[in-house]
Scaffold this motif. Structure first.
Motif, PDB file in Angstrom:
ATOM      1  N   HIS A 235       0.622  -1.420  -0.023  1.00  0.00           N
ATOM      2  CA  HIS A 235       0.069  -0.008   0.072  1.00  0.00           C
ATOM      3  C   HIS A 235       0.988   1.387  -0.032  1.00  0.00           C
ATOM      4  N   GLU A 236       2.099   1.132   0.804  1.00  0.00           N
ATOM      5  CA  GLU A 236       2.939   2.269   0.840  1.00  0.00           C
ATOM      6  C   GLU A 236       3.363   2.747  -0.795  1.00  0.00           C
ATOM      7  N   VAL A 237       3.798   1.642  -1.388  1.00  0.00           N
ATOM      8  CA  VAL A 237       4.500   1.599  -2.705  1.00  0.00           C
ATOM      9  C   VAL A 237       3.209   2.273  -3.726  1.00  0.00           C
ATOM     10  N   LEU A 238       2.230   1.518  -3.393  1.00  0.00           N
ATOM     11  CA  LEU A 238       1.084   2.201  -4.404  1.00  0.00           C
ATOM     12  C   LEU A 238       0.715   3.669  -4.092  1.00  0.00           C
ATOM     13  N   GLU A 239       0.727   4.075  -2.832  1.00  0.00           N
ATOM     14  CA  GLU A 239       0.561   5.709  -2.681  1.00  0.00           C
ATOM     15  C   GLU A 239       1.588   6.346  -3.195  1.00  0.00           C
ATOM     16  N   LYS A 240       2.652   6.132  -3.132  1.00  0.00           N
ATOM     17  CA  LYS A 240       3.886   6.747  -3.751  1.00  0.00           C
ATOM     18  C   LYS A 240       4.064   6.820  -5.112  1.00  0.00           C
ATOM     19  N   ILE A 241       3.513   5.741  -5.725  1.00  0.00           N
ATOM     20  CA  ILE A 241       3.266   5.729  -7.381  1.00  0.00           C
ATOM     21  C   ILE A 241       2.323   6.718  -7.561  1.00  0.00           C
ATOM     22  N   ALA A 242       1.203   6.716  -7.039  1.00  0.00           N
ATOM     23  CA  ALA A 242      -0.210   7.384  -7.214  1.00  0.00           C
ATOM     24  C   ALA A 242       0.229   9.201  -6.972  1.00  0.00           C
ATOM     25  N   GLN A 243       1.189   9.316  -6.067  1.00  0.00           N
ATOM     26  CA  GLN A 243       1.397  10.550  -5.763  1.00  0.00           C
ATOM     27  C   GLN A 243       2.947  11.144  -6.458  1.00  0.00           C
ATOM     28  N   SER A 244       3.490  10.173  -7.417  1.00  0.00           N
ATOM     29  CA  SER A 244       4.613  10.840  -8.071  1.00  0.00           C
ATOM     30  C   SER A 244       4.386  11.810  -9.091  1.00  0.00           C
ATOM     31  N   GLN A 245       5.057  12.741  -9.005  1.00  0.00           N
ATOM     32  CA  GLN A 245       4.988  13.952  -9.911  1.00  0.00           C
ATOM     33  C   GLN A 245       5.357  13.418 -11.373  1.00  0.00           C
ATOM     34  N   GLN A 246       6.350  12.621 -11.337  1.00  0.00           N
ATOM     35  CA  GLN A 246       6.919  12.067 -12.432  1.00  0.00           C
ATOM     36  C   GLN A 246       5.893  11.436 -13.134  1.00  0.00           C
ATOM     37  N   GLN A 247       5.130  10.555 -12.521  1.00  0.00           N
ATOM     38  CA  GLN A 247       4.083   9.695 -13.257  1.00  0.00           C
ATOM     39  C   GLN A 247       2.988  10.451 -14.032  1.00  0.00           C
ATOM     40  N   LYS A 248       2.634  11.679 -13.053  1.00  0.00           N
ATOM     41  CA  LYS A 248       1.656  12.433 -13.423  1.00  0.00           C
ATOM     42  C   LYS A 248       2.012  13.142 -14.720  1.00  0.00           C
ATOM     43  N   GLU A 249       3.242  13.644 -14.491  1.00  0.00           N
ATOM     44  CA  GLU A 249       3.707  14.538 -15.864  1.00  0.00           C
ATOM     45  C   GLU A 249       4.102  13.521 -17.176  1.00  0.00           C
ATOM     46  N   GLN A 250       3.851  12.315 -16.913  1.00  0.00           N
ATOM     47  CA  GLN A 250       4.432  11.503 -18.104  1.00  0.00           C
ATOM     48  C   GLN A 250       3.503  11.934 -19.291  1.00  0.00           C
ATOM     49  N   THR A 251       3.949  12.290 -20.398  1.00  0.00           N
ATOM     50  CA  THR A 251       3.359  12.644 -21.312  1.00  0.00           C
ATOM     51  C   THR A 251       3.389  11.484 -22.831  1.00  0.00           C
ATOM     52  N   GLU A 252       4.344  10.756 -22.720  1.00  0.00           N
ATOM     53  CA  GLU A 252       4.490   9.961 -23.982  1.00  0.00           C
ATOM     54  C   GLU A 252       3.166   8.811 -23.702  1.00  0.00           C
ATOM     55  N   TYR A 253       2.758   8.558 -25.002  1.00  0.00           N
ATOM     56  CA  TYR A 253       1.812   7.595 -25.292  1.00  0.00           C
ATOM     57  C   TYR A 253       2.056   6.175 -24.688  1.00  0.00           C
ATOM     58  N   ARG A 254       1.471   5.760 -24.058  1.00  0.00           N
ATOM     59  CA  ARG A 254       1.657   4.300 -23.395  1.00  0.00           C
ATOM     60  C   ARG A 254       0.258   3.449 -23.721  1.00  0.00           C
ATOM     61  N   ALA A 255       0.646   2.298 -24.271  1.00  0.00           N
ATOM     62  CA  ALA A 255      -0.665   1.573 -24.562  1.00  0.00           C
ATOM     63  C   ALA A 255      -1.208   0.804 -23.499  1.00  0.00           C
ATOM     64  N   THR A 256      -2.558   0.801 -23.395  1.00  0.00           N
ATOM     65  CA  THR A 256      -3.333   0.001 -22.252  1.00  0.00           C
ATOM     66  C   THR A 256      -2.901  -1.323 -22.554  1.00  0.00           C
ATOM     67  N   PRO A 257      -2.449  -1.849 -21.441  1.00  0.00           N
ATOM     68  CA  PRO A 257      -2.203  -3.292 -21.410  1.00  0.00           C
ATOM     69  C   PRO A 257      -3.176  -4.228 -21.716  1.00  0.00           C
ATOM     70  N   THR A 258      -4.594  -3.921 -21.434  1.00  0.00           N
ATOM     71  CA  THR A 258      -5.760  -4.807 -21.838  1.00  0.00           C
ATOM     72  C   THR A 258      -6.304  -4.121 -23.054  1.00  0.00           C
ATOM     73  N   GLN A 259      -5.811  -3.444 -23.916  1.00  0.00           N
ATOM     74  CA  GLN A 259      -6.711  -2.738 -24.811  1.00  0.00           C
ATOM     75  C   GLN A 259      -7.114  -3.592 -25.972  1.00  0.00           C
ATOM     76  N   GLN A 260      -6.650  -4.726 -26.163  1.00  0.00           N
ATOM     77  CA  GLN A 260      -7.124  -5.698 -27.092  1.00  0.00           C
ATOM     78  C   GLN A 260      -8.079  -6.741 -26.411  1.00  0.00           C
ATOM     79  N   GLY A 261      -8.233  -6.521 -25.379  1.00  0.00           N
ATOM     80  CA  GLY A 261      -9.342  -7.552 -24.580  1.00  0.00           C
ATOM     81  C   GLY A 261      -8.791  -8.083 -23.547  1.00  0.00           C
ATOM     82  N   VAL A 262      -9.594  -8.136 -22.231  1.00  0.00           N
ATOM     83  CA  VAL A 262      -9.362  -8.485 -21.103  1.00  0.00           C
ATOM     84  C   VAL A 262      -9.019 -10.070 -20.997  1.00  0.00           C
ATOM     85  N   PHE A 263      -9.751 -10.941 -22.039  1.00  0.00           N
ATOM     86  CA  PHE A 263      -9.669 -12.222 -21.969  1.00  0.00           C
ATOM     87  C   PHE A 263      -8.223 -12.490 -22.555  1.00  0.00           C
ATOM     88  N   GLU A 264      -7.736 -11.919 -23.563  1.00  0.00           N
ATOM     89  CA  GLU A 264      -6.542 -12.246 -24.443  1.00  0.00           C
ATOM     90  C   GLU A 264      -5.523 -11.954 -23.296  1.00  0.00           C
TER      91      GLU A 264
END
Length: 364
Positions: A235-264
């Protein structure tokens, strides 16, 4: 007339129900990247021998200048864009490390593969290494579900490995060599809803899509946002990631892991990891018997996804692995401060961590 209608109803209702149930077990077709209605292709991809496309990303120093070349295998629900290299730029420069991460089949921008297995993923990885000309030997780092791929690499392509790090790798409760008492002890650590999900994935994989999408019973706790599946440190790790300014300012496109379907992506991951494997990990032989490299197994003692009792047993059966326990670590040990660097220094330089633990006998 009423008798006839009653008989027809008795026939029709079960038929309608069975038809509805059958349709509810059939996942929708995947939305292939680059298809008319599918997500765009934005990543580098190679074409595998069977015609599938495999997406990848490169980080660290250019491979031509690298002293170490590492292939990273992502976890459940992640993608190539969650590579540990993203937060290790200074270490990559210091040690001259080249990283390549790839979307496993069905994830991100890699084509789905209906016959996906832990074995097929090892050969996907080898083809990627050959296409990118990584050389005769390279390192493999696999986390959680990605640890299944790392085990398959140890089995099927040991001659290509300079070293391997398995970080909280998934343990299949149905491995034949896993004693029932150890499997049962680990299994009881899961929430009841997760126990049922794993049973369905193993015993009735054709029903997993229905189980994961039905609303009558809870399925996989992690996907439903149940906080109980994470340890305090997680939980501490997840909170830190959520609050990370670096993550919030990330502008490069990132493909959604499940974008082709949750089953596959997600569902097939569960079927692959907890189905029947083509080999026994505890029968795997030391791929580096001359000491020219090493295999490291990392585990958090408070891990609620992969109970520590399982990893201790595996490490005890494979004494050629270097086993490390993080006393207060959960499942997200690699994201704890400094741990990714500690893991890589141990793998590449043989630096011992101060948190090595003695093996503990599994309880009777």
């Amino acid at each position: 007339m009423m008798a006839i209608l009653t008989k027809l109803a008795l026939i029709a209702v079960p038929v309608v129900f069975l038809g509805w149930f059958y349709r509810s077990t059939r996942p929708p077709p995947p939305k292939l990247c680059g298809s008319p209605n599918g997500p765009p292709v934005t990543s580098k991809r190679i074409r595998l021998r069977d015609g599938r496309y495999l997406a990848y990303r490169e980080d660290g120093v250019p491979k031509e200048k690298a002293s170490y070349r590492i292939v990273c295998v992502h976890a459940f629900g992640d993608s190539k864009d969650s590579s540990p290299a993203l937060n290790l730029k200074e270490l990559a420069e210091e040690l001259r490390i080249y990283f390549v991460s790839f979307d496993r089949a069905g994830y991100g921008e890699s084509d789905p593969y209906p016959n996906r297995s832990v074995t097929s993923e090892a050969f996907d990885l080898e083809q990627l290494a050959d296409e990118l000309e990584l050389g005769e030997k390279f390192y493999v780092v696999g986390a959680s579900m990605g640890g299944c791929t790392a085990w398959a690499c140890l089995k099927y392509i040991p001659h290509r490995l300079a070293g391997v790090a398995l970080i909280v790798p998934v343990v299949n409760y149905w491995w034949p060599s896993l004693p029932p008492r150890v499997a049962e002890e680990g299994f009881r650590n899961h929430l009841v809803q997760d126990q049922w999900t794993l049973r369905v994935a193993h015993n009735a994989p054709s029903l997993l899509y229905w189980w994961m999408t039905q609303k009558w019973f809870p399925s996989l706790a992690a996907l439903q946002g149940n906080p109980e599946v994470f340890s305090r440190r997680d939980h501490e790790v997840l909170e830190k990631i959520a609050q990370s300014q670096q993550q919030k300012e990330q502008t490069e496109y990132r493909a959604t892991p499940t974008q082709q379907g949750v089953f596959e992506s997600l569902h097939r991951d569960l079927i692959t990891a907890f189905g029947n494997w083509d080999f026994e990990p505890m029968d795997v032989e030391n791929p580096l018997p001359e000491g020219e490299g090493s295999v490291h197994l990392w585990q958090g003692c408070e891990d609620r996804f992969v109970p520590v009792v399982l990893q201790r047993y595996v490490a005890k059966k494979l004494p050629w692995t270097k086993y490390h326990e993080i006393p207060d670590g959960g499942h997200l040990v690699m994201l704890m401060d400094g741990m990714a660097e500690t893991i890589l220094r141990a793998l590449l330089l043989g630096e011992e961590s101060s948190d090595m633990s003695n093996l503990v006998e599994p309880s009777a």
